[in-house]
Enzyme design. Sequence first.
Site, PDB file in Angstrom:
ATOM      1  N   ASP A  11      19.146 -31.749  14.272  1.00  0.00           N
ATOM      2  CA  ASP A  11      18.110 -31.353  15.216  1.00  0.00           C
ATOM      3  C   ASP A  11      18.157 -32.324  16.390  1.00  0.00           C
ATOM      4  O   ASP A  11      18.049 -33.539  16.210  1.00  0.00           O
ATOM      5  CB  ASP A  11      16.727 -31.414  14.564  1.00  0.00           C
ATOM      6  CG  ASP A  11      16.517 -30.311  13.545  1.00  0.00           C
ATOM      7  OD1 ASP A  11      17.230 -29.295  13.618  1.00  0.00           O
ATOM      8  OD2 ASP A  11      15.639 -30.469  12.674  1.00  0.00           O
ATOM      9  N   ASP A 130      12.741 -18.832  10.461  1.00  0.00           N
ATOM     10  CA  ASP A 130      11.819 -19.797   9.869  1.00  0.00           C
ATOM     11  C   ASP A 130      10.776 -18.999   9.110  1.00  0.00           C
ATOM     12  O   ASP A 130       9.993 -18.245   9.712  1.00  0.00           O
ATOM     13  CB  ASP A 130      11.152 -20.660  10.948  1.00  0.00           C
ATOM     14  CG  ASP A 130      12.136 -21.588  11.633  1.00  0.00           C
ATOM     15  OD1 ASP A 130      13.025 -22.107  10.937  1.00  0.00           O
ATOM     16  OD2 ASP A 130      12.010 -21.805  12.854  1.00  0.00           O
TER      17      ASP A 130
END
Length: 251
Positions: A11, A130
């Site tokens: 990330d 997600d």
Amino acid sequence: MLTKRIIPCLDVDHGRVVKGKKFQNIQDVADPVELGRYYSDMGADELVFYDITATYEERDIFLNIVEKVAEAIRIPFTIGGGISKVEDFRKVLMAGADKVSVNSSAVKNPELIRDAALKFGNQCVVLSIDAKRNGKGSWDVYVKGGRENTGIDAIEWAKRGQDLGAGEICINSIDTDGVKNGYDLELNHKLSELLTIPVIASGGAGKAEHFAEVLKAGADAALAASVFHYKEIPIPELKKYLAGEGLPIRP
């Protein structure tokens, strides 16, 4: 039988690799190019880089980092975050990425999946989802980095993504993200049973056994971040363990 893949996830926030828990408490980890090179040398099968604030901040993706990573590593890698139109796919692929991941933008405009797949091929398009349990025995799709519940059923959305032309589904469980108690096995099993394209499990790896569990549950690949970033699980040892568990793993 296709080999199962181990995929470190990086990330990236404003040029640095960071890690949080359930999308909160973000901490600085490393330089993305150096960490990418390290994982390539350690035997990772692929890498995923997410620009985690590009969509939320409505800005362009980090093409300079994509170019540097492409020069530094010898394995395929995926770029996600801030991808909102077909032109973004072209820029990222031209910069050296092998695949492009879409999440919030695909929920907003599902035809983006079809358009990109027709232009660049299904193998270049990864639909990242997600998902969070909703108390009704299913999972909802969240967008904007886990900030917003769309109310869309995650299983149905994955199926639609496949029908539109996505070449892979990356399913991230918000409930298990960064907690290190294991992947959401039920979610990954259901998707693997339903879909004909590969499923990448994300969220929850804490020990080698967790990787084995989710790959045996049907996932084609297991993605993880902190256990690799903090060198809690060395990739060569993990692969040796998984091969010993009878899973088809590339050495």
